[in-house]
Structures are given as structure tokens and as C-alpha cells.
Design a protein around this motif. Structure first.
Motif, PDB file in Angstrom:
ATOM      1  N   GLU A 130      92.890  49.193 133.410  1.00 38.21           N
ATOM      2  CA  GLU A 130      93.119  49.525 131.994  1.00 38.21           C
ATOM      3  C   GLU A 130      92.117  48.846 131.070  1.00 38.21           C
ATOM      4  OE1 GLU A 130      95.267  51.739 130.817  1.00 38.21           O
ATOM      5  OE2 GLU A 130      95.672  52.225 132.891  1.00 38.21           O
ATOM      6  N   VAL A 131      90.829  48.958 131.407  1.00 36.68           N
ATOM      7  CA  VAL A 131      89.806  48.339 130.562  1.00 36.68           C
ATOM      8  C   VAL A 131      89.762  48.987 129.184  1.00 36.68           C
ATOM      9  CG1 VAL A 131      87.326  47.933 130.337  1.00 36.68           C
ATOM     10  CG2 VAL A 131      88.438  47.605 132.542  1.00 36.68           C
ATOM     11  N   ARG A 132      89.961  50.309 129.130  1.00 37.83           N
ATOM     12  CA  ARG A 132      89.830  51.011 127.852  1.00 37.83           C
ATOM     13  C   ARG A 132      90.887  50.580 126.851  1.00 37.83           C
ATOM     14  NH1 ARG A 132      88.440  57.254 127.819  1.00 37.83           N
ATOM     15  NH2 ARG A 132      88.235  56.694 125.626  1.00 37.83           N
ATOM     16  N   ALA A 133      91.985  50.017 127.340  1.00 40.26           N
ATOM     17  CA  ALA A 133      93.019  49.538 126.419  1.00 40.26           C
ATOM     18  C   ALA A 133      92.489  48.405 125.543  1.00 40.26           C
ATOM     19  CB  ALA A 133      94.238  49.073 127.203  1.00 40.26           C
ATOM     20  N   LYS A 134      91.363  47.801 125.945  1.00 43.11           N
ATOM     21  CA  LYS A 134      90.794  46.679 125.194  1.00 43.11           C
ATOM     22  C   LYS A 134      89.493  47.063 124.490  1.00 43.11           C
ATOM     23  CE  LYS A 134      92.514  43.614 128.860  1.00 43.11           C
ATOM     24  NZ  LYS A 134      92.105  42.673 129.929  1.00 43.11           N
ATOM     25  N   SER A 135      89.178  48.339 124.443  1.00 45.13           N
ATOM     26  CA  SER A 135      87.904  48.755 123.864  1.00 45.13           C
ATOM     27  C   SER A 135      87.932  48.705 122.336  1.00 45.13           C
ATOM     28  CB  SER A 135      87.541  50.170 124.339  1.00 45.13           C
ATOM     29  OG  SER A 135      88.439  51.113 123.791  1.00 45.13           O
ATOM     30  N   LYS A 136      86.741  48.769 121.752  1.00 43.32           N
ATOM     31  CA  LYS A 136      86.591  48.762 120.295  1.00 43.32           C
ATOM     32  C   LYS A 136      85.721  49.936 119.868  1.00 43.32           C
ATOM     33  CE  LYS A 136      87.060  43.735 119.941  1.00 43.32           C
ATOM     34  NZ  LYS A 136      86.400  42.465 119.545  1.00 43.32           N
ATOM     35  N   VAL A 137      86.060  50.522 118.732  1.00 43.35           N
ATOM     36  CA  VAL A 137      85.364  51.715 118.249  1.00 43.35           C
ATOM     37  C   VAL A 137      84.612  51.377 116.960  1.00 43.35           C
ATOM     38  CG1 VAL A 137      85.614  54.090 117.447  1.00 43.35           C
ATOM     39  CG2 VAL A 137      87.098  53.224 119.273  1.00 43.35           C
ATOM     40  N   TYR A 138      83.353  51.803 116.892  1.00 42.69           N
ATOM     41  CA  TYR A 138      82.502  51.575 115.720  1.00 42.69           C
ATOM     42  C   TYR A 138      81.961  52.915 115.230  1.00 42.69           C
ATOM     43  CZ  TYR A 138      82.436  46.682 117.270  1.00 42.69           C
ATOM     44  OH  TYR A 138      82.797  45.414 117.648  1.00 42.69           O
ATOM     45  N   ILE A 139      81.658  52.972 113.938  1.00 40.77           N
ATOM     46  CA  ILE A 139      80.989  54.141 113.353  1.00 40.77           C
ATOM     47  C   ILE A 139      79.517  53.786 113.149  1.00 40.77           C
ATOM     48  CG2 ILE A 139      80.835  55.689 111.371  1.00 40.77           C
ATOM     49  CD1 ILE A 139      83.836  55.247 110.930  1.00 40.77           C
ATOM     50  N   VAL A 140      78.634  54.616 113.690  1.00 40.34           N
ATOM     51  CA  VAL A 140      77.195  54.451 113.477  1.00 40.34           C
ATOM     52  C   VAL A 140      76.774  55.468 112.419  1.00 40.34           C
ATOM     53  CG1 VAL A 140      74.903  54.552 114.513  1.00 40.34           C
ATOM     54  CG2 VAL A 140      76.838  53.678 115.843  1.00 40.34           C
ATOM     55  N   ASN A 141      76.264  54.974 111.305  1.00 37.65           N
ATOM     56  CA  ASN A 141      75.885  55.846 110.186  1.00 37.65           C
ATOM     57  C   ASN A 141      74.442  56.305 110.314  1.00 37.65           C
ATOM     58  OD1 ASN A 141      78.410  55.548 108.509  1.00 37.65           O
ATOM     59  ND2 ASN A 141      77.825  53.388 108.700  1.00 37.65           N
ATOM     60  N   SER A 142      74.098  57.351 109.575  1.00 31.75           N
ATOM     61  CA  SER A 142      72.748  57.920 109.667  1.00 31.75           C
ATOM     62  C   SER A 142      71.681  56.953 109.153  1.00 31.75           C
ATOM     63  CB  SER A 142      72.669  59.242 108.911  1.00 31.75           C
ATOM     64  OG  SER A 142      73.116  59.089 107.580  1.00 31.75           O
ATOM     65  N   ASP A 143      72.095  55.937 108.357  1.00 34.11           N
ATOM     66  CA  ASP A 143      71.128  54.926 107.904  1.00 34.11           C
ATOM     67  C   ASP A 143      71.017  53.761 108.891  1.00 34.11           C
ATOM     68  OD1 ASP A 143      73.496  53.554 107.590  1.00 34.11           O
ATOM     69  OD2 ASP A 143      73.256  53.185 105.443  1.00 34.11           O
ATOM     70  N   LYS A 144      71.619  53.926 110.097  1.00 28.82           N
ATOM     71  CA  LYS A 144      71.582  52.964 111.205  1.00 28.82           C
ATOM     72  C   LYS A 144      72.507  51.765 111.019  1.00 28.82           C
ATOM     73  CE  LYS A 144      66.890  54.131 112.679  1.00 28.82           C
ATOM     74  NZ  LYS A 144      65.587  53.596 113.153  1.00 28.82           N
ATOM     75  N   SER A 145      73.303  51.772 109.959  1.00 30.75           N
ATOM     76  CA  SER A 145      74.307  50.710 109.828  1.00 30.75           C
ATOM     77  C   SER A 145      75.468  51.001 110.772  1.00 30.75           C
ATOM     78  CB  SER A 145      74.812  50.627 108.392  1.00 30.75           C
ATOM     79  OG  SER A 145      75.414  51.845 107.996  1.00 30.75           O
ATOM     80  N   VAL A 146      76.122  49.923 111.235  1.00 29.72           N
ATOM     81  CA  VAL A 146      77.217  50.054 112.209  1.00 29.72           C
ATOM     82  C   VAL A 146      78.442  49.370 111.631  1.00 29.72           C
ATOM     83  CG1 VAL A 146      77.976  49.567 114.553  1.00 29.72           C
ATOM     84  CG2 VAL A 146      75.563  50.054 114.122  1.00 29.72           C
ATOM     85  N   ASP A 147      79.559  50.102 111.518  1.00 29.08           N
ATOM     86  CA  ASP A 147      80.796  49.576 110.935  1.00 29.08           C
ATOM     87  C   ASP A 147      81.925  49.603 111.967  1.00 29.08           C
ATOM     88  OD1 ASP A 147      79.562  49.356 108.388  1.00 29.08           O
ATOM     89  OD2 ASP A 147      79.946  51.486 108.018  1.00 29.08           O
ATOM     90  N   PHE A 148      82.620  48.484 112.077  1.00 33.50           N
ATOM     91  CA  PHE A 148      83.787  48.444 112.958  1.00 33.50           C
ATOM     92  C   PHE A 148      84.879  49.351 112.392  1.00 33.50           C
ATOM     93  CE2 PHE A 148      88.005  46.610 113.920  1.00 33.50           C
ATOM     94  CZ  PHE A 148      87.991  46.737 115.302  1.00 33.50           C
TER      95      PHE A 148
ATOM     96  N   ILE B 295      68.820  56.960 118.473  1.00 32.78           N
ATOM     97  CA  ILE B 295      69.064  58.372 118.839  1.00 32.78           C
ATOM     98  C   ILE B 295      70.291  58.918 118.109  1.00 32.78           C
ATOM     99  CG2 ILE B 295      67.962  58.150 121.102  1.00 32.78           C
ATOM    100  CD1 ILE B 295      70.745  58.229 122.357  1.00 32.78           C
ATOM    101  N   MET B 296      71.252  58.051 117.810  1.00 31.29           N
ATOM    102  CA  MET B 296      72.419  58.520 117.064  1.00 31.29           C
ATOM    103  C   MET B 296      72.040  58.828 115.619  1.00 31.29           C
ATOM    104  SD  MET B 296      75.529  56.183 118.565  1.00 31.29           S
ATOM    105  CE  MET B 296      76.810  57.187 117.819  1.00 31.29           C
ATOM    106  N   ALA B 297      71.244  57.957 115.017  1.00 37.41           N
ATOM    107  CA  ALA B 297      70.833  58.161 113.623  1.00 37.41           C
ATOM    108  C   ALA B 297      69.922  59.374 113.475  1.00 37.41           C
ATOM    109  CB  ALA B 297      70.134  56.912 113.099  1.00 37.41           C
TER     110      ALA B 297
ATOM    111  N   GLN C 230      73.792  62.431 110.936  1.00 37.47           N
ATOM    112  CA  GLN C 230      75.231  62.470 110.694  1.00 37.47           C
ATOM    113  C   GLN C 230      75.849  61.250 111.387  1.00 37.47           C
ATOM    114  OE1 GLN C 230      76.632  66.126 112.499  1.00 37.47           O
ATOM    115  NE2 GLN C 230      76.875  65.189 114.489  1.00 37.47           N
ATOM    116  N   PRO C 231      77.000  60.782 110.909  1.00 38.58           N
ATOM    117  CA  PRO C 231      77.619  59.631 111.565  1.00 38.58           C
ATOM    118  C   PRO C 231      78.118  59.983 112.958  1.00 38.58           C
ATOM    119  CG  PRO C 231      79.089  60.542 109.903  1.00 38.58           C
ATOM    120  CD  PRO C 231      77.784  61.271 109.767  1.00 38.58           C
ATOM    121  N   GLY C 232      78.233  58.975 113.808  1.00 41.14           N
ATOM    122  CA  GLY C 232      78.755  59.150 115.163  1.00 41.14           C
ATOM    123  C   GLY C 232      79.613  57.962 115.545  1.00 41.14           C
TER     124      GLY C 232
END
Length: 686
Positions: A190-208, A446-448, A452-454
Motif C-alpha cells: 500500500e505505498v500509494r496510500a502514502k503518496s503526495k499530489v502536486y500541481i505543475v503549472n505552465s510557468d514551471k511552478s509546483v504547488d502541493f 516537458i509538463m510545462a 496547461q497545468p498537470g
């Protein structure tokens, strides 16, 4: 499993050359005994500890079912009494005179009989025609008995390899007889139960954004400055919210209306029938994807759709995907229908002599078909099927740096494929914290690049065969998501063995060799540039439904089953209109002719409803001027004041050919079958 009033067993004579050692000749058990007859099949002996643990868990569930049954009935009877009391009061007031009171359920036996004092585990070969031939199979029953004892239960086992007499006295109550089929399952931790999700914006900033715990998702807030599409995407992909009620997906009526595909009542659920236009679209998607991967250096391979479970390399991978397999029986053997091309493809890799200077090597296979026994409640038209087709590429890379460079190239290739379909998609990358720290710069780049955000999901450690996974999900009309193209960096499958659950597990042992004698295991990239073909069509239909008020509906010209429709205003132009239809088909343009005796307005409206990209109208003026008038559908363009078409009047026929061929440049061609070229000969399936 049989719940018996006592049980006994007596050895008679050896049934095999090496019967299992067992002290004494008899077993006599008093009280309430759960006798568990067990057949160990071919795949089970991959790891008897795991299969024995799974069997032990099922036996414990069976005991709970028996012992809790009287209480379950008592609870149900309370509900019945409550209903009957309410019904009686309603009847006294003159309401619901036609309703009958519900009857209380009565136990077959006294509640004290529903208990298990001890367990007898009994090898019973007659349960299956596909028995394991391995010696270790005889150890499964004693191991299960020991696991039950470790749970504080009194458990015994009957020896394997003997002719035996046995006596049972089945109690014959509601749950006295049970059957369970237990497929080997090497479940992920159950590793995914401890995962964290971030938003990567088109300006390359990363937000939790949130962690993946229930509390984390509950408290997550989606910033309002993101578009509605992206907010809906996060809800579906991360927060797993669903609309209330079970609404039929929009694409189902659309696939039926356009006669692309339909349900097949004479097959297993999730296996659809495909009509002519749907087959055309499937083949075009296949052709384009295949053309793209081959132009990017792939070579062709094709492997069987079924494989044996007696090969431990294949079993090790199959058991990572439990309970979703179709079995095929052939004589005294059984095979699994593949649910991915990896199994026999990787087996082929392991038998190849691969030189390091050849790497990366890209192997392309068109999986027709892959089979997955999805749960009935998970089936959803074209979105989730039990049989589907998958353009699939696997690339062997020398090491992780080479795999990363290849991943970047395939990222661009996958984007090209989805854009050519005209699909709006989102981006999700899932990886380990360790890989992210070493590679986050190029991942963010590559995401930026998509403007669009990813989303990024970070795991504390690797829990599956890959260290990085890329997905492009598409949103449905109702706000659900489904993944189309994907790419994974696999660091496990090529290995000789891996350490798992404290045991060494056999893998495929795929190796490369260099001229100077160096050898190692390659990294494998799993890439489907398009995703399942059926799901691409799902995405096209659902996207059209989702954006029908904002954009002009339709398919890109190269994907449209009928690309041009010709129609005459009067009978006088009919002969010329038919000749133009024939000329267009001769030029590899799929064209039909509306030869119905209907007014031109009705014919034009029919073309609109069917999303025909080009509608050619022939009247007296066009005949006189040796020209055609064309309505070009503005597929995918913003819908402004209801305008769906651009009118192009009085152009020479060669100019029309030029316009359409420019629209089709670089895309594959498939011929429209002759009966579909006229309305009078067109075949209707519904």
C-alpha cells in the motif's frame, strides 16, 4: 467447505509412489467440524506460502459466515418486524390495504449449531482437471492447517497421496456448503496510500495539492483560478468524486446513433459488436498509430493471445494482476488469454541475443485482442471493456539515462498522436520521490511544454515494476476520466530475480551484451501512444458531448467514416452528382451520394446530423458553370451564433480535390465499402 457434525478419516493404501508422511492411520474429530476440501492447481505452486495464506483467509471468512449467520438473521428479522408494525398501523388508518406483511426468517437449526469447533483440511484432487504436478503441492494442506493453528484454531490435515475412507455428517443448514475459487495474487503493497499530489503549472511552478489519505483528499481545496475542465479533472483523477445517481454515459447513444458499435447480447458482457463505420474508424486509428511508431524507429512483432500458467516467469507477472483473467481449456491443459502483450513478448526478449550497440530497440505490436474480466459494475460502454485492442510499443534501453532520453522522445510522439485525433487531454506523471529529486528539472520542462497545468504524484518508494509513469487522461461529458496513452519506465521485468515479500521471485532474465564482454539487464519502456482503440473512440464521442455548446461537433476529416457527401438539388443533376461521388472515391476520398427523393434542405440537415466534413451540392448553376458548391464543417472550431459550416460556392472540382487532400495530408486512407456509397444501397444495422 462442508460444515459437518463430526468428521473422520482412515488411510487405506498408498495412492502414489511417495505418499505424504503422516503419523497414525486415522483422524476422528468430534463437535462441529468445517471440512475444507482443497485442490492445488498448476499456477498455485508458484509460492505455496502466498496461496496458503489466501486459502486461510477464505476459510476464516467461511467460519465467520457460519458463526455470524444466526445474528444476521436476527438483525434481518428486526427489520421485518419494524416493517410489519408500520404496515399494520397504516392499514388501521385505511392505507395500503393491498400490502402483505413480510414473513420472519427461521433458522433451519438451533442457533447453537452454527459454530466451528475445529477444521479438517483435506486434499481433494477431484475438484479440478488442472492439478499441479509439483511435489510442493502436497505441502499446501499442512501449511494451511498450521496457519489456522497460528490463529488460535484447532486445525488438522489429511495426508496427500493415500486412498482414504472418510465420514461426514453435513449439518445441512443455510451455509453448511460453500465453494471458493482462489486465484494466486501477488498484491502490491500500500505505498500509494502514502503518496503526495502536486500541481505543475505552465510557468514551471509546483504547488502541493494533497496527500492521498482519505483525510488529505477530504481537506483538499482546488484553487478557483484553474479552468473548469482542470478542476473537473482533479476531482475525477485525485479526489475520485462521482456524480450522484447512475447516469448513462453520453457516448453510448452516440455510438448507436452513428452505427459505430453496439452491445452484443449473445456474448460475455464487455464484448461489443462493431459496425462498418466503427470498424473503419478503428482501422484508421490503428493505421495512423502504426505509421507513427514505425516512422519513429519501431519494428513489428506479433505474439499469441494465450499463454500457459506453467511457466513461472509468466506466472510471476500474471499474479500481479489478480482476478481479471479469462481461462481457455484445451484437453488437460489450460491457458490464460492475455490482458497485455508483455507476457510472451518479454519471453521472446529473454531468448534473443541483444547487442548493446542496437539499443534502444523499439518493438511494436498491435494487440488484437487483449482480454480483462472487469467486474460487471465497472463496465461502461467503450470506456471499460472486457475485450479491447491496443497499439503497444516496448523499448529496450541500455540503462536509465538512455531510458530517460527515449521517454522524452516518446512523450512528444504520444502528444502528436493524440493531437491528430483532435482530443483534449491532461497530463499526469507518477514517480518515486527518489527519481523525482534526480530528474525533476526535465520532468517539469516537458509538463510545462503543454501550456496547461498537470499533476505529479510522488510515492515514497517504488511499489510496482516502474519508477516513472506518464498518462494522458480525457474527460467525459459527465466529468469522469479515462487514460489514453501511457508510458512507463520498467526497472524490474528484465531482471533475473527480484526480492519481493521476503522471497526471491523469478523474472524474465532479459540481457544485453557488448563487444568487450559487458552484460546487463535492459530498462523497458511500456508505451501505448494512443491507448486502447475503443477508448480513443470513447474519448472522441464523449468530448463532442462535453463541448457541444462550445465547439462544432464532429470527427477530423481523416477519421470520419464518410468524408464527403454529394447531393443533387433536382433529378436533372443526379447523373453528374453520382459521377462526382465516383471520382472522389477513385481519389481515395470516402464519399457517399444522397440519392433519396427528398428536398435539398432535408438532405443538408441529414449531413449536419451525421457530422459530414464536406457537403457538396450540385444544382443547375453548378452544372452550367462546371463547378460545385461546398459546405465545409468547422469541426472543433468555436461555436459562434450556431454557425457550424463555412460556405464555399462555385469552385472547380479539382479545387475541391485539392482542399480535401490538403486536409488529409499525412494521414492514412481506408476505402468506403461500395454499398455505403449510395443511400439507396446503404446497409442499416439498427
Amino acid at each position: 467447505m462442508i460444515h459437518s457434525n463430526g468428521a473422520s478419516m482412515k488411510k487405506r493404501a498408498p495412492a502414489t509412489s511417495k505418499p505424504q508422511e503422516f503419523e497414525g492411520t486415522e483422524i476422528h474429530l468430534d463437535g462441529k467440524v468445517l471440512v475444507c476440501f482443497i485442490s492445488v492447481e498448476d499456477q498455485d505452486t508458484f509460492d505455496i506460502k502466498i496461496i496458503s495464506k489466501q486459502a486461510t483467509d477464505e476459510i476464516l471468512k467461511g467460519i465467520n459466515l457460519i458463526e455470524e449467520f444466526p445474528q444476521d438473521i436476527a438483525e434481518k428479522n428486526k427489520e421485518v418486524e419494524k416493517f410489519n408494525t408500520g404496515l399494520k398501523r397504516a392499514q388501521e388508518k385505511g392505507f395500503r390495504q393491498s400490502d402483505n406483511p413480510r414473513k420472519l426468517k427461521e433458522l433451519i437449526l438451533d442457533p447453537s449449531e452454527y459454530k466451528v469447533d475445529r477444521i479438517l483440511v483435506y486434499p481433494w484432487a477431484h475438484l479440478s482437471n488442472y492439478l499441479s504436478q509439483e511435489k510442493v503441492a502436497s505441502e499446501v494442506c499442512p501449511v494451511i492447517a498450521k496457519m489456522l493453528e497460528d490463529k488460535g484454531l484447532e486445525a488438522h490435515f489429511s495426508p496427500f497421496g493415500w486412498y482414504k475412507a472418510f465420514t461426514l455428517d453435513c449439518l445441512g443448514h443455510e451455509v453448511a456448503e460453500m465453494y471458493r475459487n482462489i486465484p494466486l495474487a501477488l498484491l502490491s503493497t500500500e505505498v500509494r496510500a502514502k503518496s503526495k499530489v502536486y500541481i505543475v503549472n505552465s510557468d514551471k511552478s509546483v504547488d502541493f495539492f494533497c496527500d492521498s489519505s482519505e483525510e488529505g483528499k477530504k481537506n483538499a481545496k482546488i484553487p478557483k483560478h484553474y479552468s473548469k475542465d482542470f478542476r473537473d479533472f482533479i476531482k475525477a483523477e485525485v479526489l475520485s468524486t462521482r456524480e450522484k445517481g447512475k447516469q448513462e454515459p453520453a457516448h453510448i447513444k452516440m455510438m448507436q446513433k452513428f452505427e459505430l458499435a453496439d452491445f452484443e447480447d449473445a456474448s460475455d458482457a464487455g464484448n461489443l459488436r462493431w459496425y462498418t463505420k466503427g470498424v473503419l474508424m478503428k482501422n484508421l486509428i490503428r493505421d495512423y498509430t502504426e505509421q507513427t511508431v514505425v516512422n519513429n524507429g519501431a519494428i513489428y512483432v506479433d505474439t499469441p493471445v494465450m499463454y500457459t500458467v506453467k511457466n513461472k516467469k509468466l506466472t510471476a507477472q500474471t499474479a500481479r494482476f489478480p482476478a481479471k483473467t479469462y481461462w481457455v481449456h484445451s484437453g488437460n491443459n489450460r491457458f490464460l488469454l492475455r490482458f497485455a502483450s508483455d507476457f510472451l513478448l518479454f519471453n521472446m526478449f529473454s531468448q534473443m541475443h541483444i547487442r548493446s550497440e542496437q539499443l534502444p530497440i523499439r518493438f511494436y505490436e498491435y494487440e488484437q485482442y487483449a482480454f480483462r474480466r472487469e467486474q460487471a459494475g465497472e463496465l461502461a460502454g467503450l470506456r471499460r471493456l472486457r475485450t479491447f485492442t491496443m497499439p503497444d510499443m516496448h523499448s529496450l534501453c541500455k540503462d536509465v539515462p538512455q531510458a530517460v532520453e527515449e521517454f522524452k522522445k516518446q512523450f512528444l510522439m504520444s502528444n502528436e498522436v493524440l493531437n491528430s485525433f483532435g482530443l483534449k487531454s491532461f497530463i499526469v506523471i507518477r514517480t518515486t520521490e527518489e527519481f523525482w529529486e534526480k530528474h525533476k528539472d526535465w520532468i517539469i520542462d516537458i509538463m510545462a511544454s503543454q501550456n496547461q497545468p498537470g499533476l505529479i504524484e510522488l510515492w515514497p518508494e517504488r511499489y510496482y515494476y516502474f519508477i516513472l509513469k506518464y498518462e494522458r487522461p480525457v474527460l467525459s461529458a459527465q466529468g469522469h476520466t479515462a487514460c489514453l496513452c501511457t508510458n512507463q519506465i520498467d526497472v524490474e521485468s528484465a531482471q533475473d530475480i527480484i526480492e519481493q515479500y521476503g522471497e526471491k521471485r523469478q523474472k524474465y532474465n532479459i540481457s544485453w551484451h557488448s563487444k568487450d564482454g559487458e552484460t546487463d539487464h535492459p530498462i523497458i519502456l511500456h508505451n501505448s501512444p494512443s491507448g486502447a482503440v475503443e477508448r480513443v473512440i470513447w474519448g472522441l464521442l464523449e468530448s463532442n458531448a462535453r463541448y457541444e455548446k462550445d465547439k462544432v461537433s464532429g470527427f477530423k476529416t481523416w477519421l470520419s467514416p464518410v468524408q464527403v457527401r454529394v447531393m443533387a438539388i433536382t433529378d436533372k443533376e443526379a447523373e453528374i452528382a453520382e459521377k462526382i461521388m465516383e471520382q472522389l472515391n477513385a481519389e481515395n476520398i470516402r464519399c457517399d451520394y444522397d440519392d433519396r427523393d427528398e428536398k435539398i434542405g432535408k438532405k443538408i440537415r441529414s449531413a449536419e446530423v451525421e457530422w459530414i466534413p464536406y457537403t457538396v451540392v450540385i444544382g443547375s448553376q453548378e452544372v452550367e458553370n462546371n463547378t460545385v458548391s461546398v459546405r465545409k464543417r468547422l469541426v472543433g472550431e468555436p461555436l459562434v451564433e450556431g454557425k457550424t459550416n463555412e460556405q464555399i460556392n462555385d469552385i472547380p472540382l479539382p479545387k475541391l480535390f485539392e482542399i480535401i487532400k490538403q486536409d488529409l495530408k499525412g494521414y492514412p486512407h481506408r476505402t468506403l465499402p461500395i454499398p455505403f456509397r449510395k443511400f439507396s444501397t446503404r446497409i442499416n444495422f439498427r
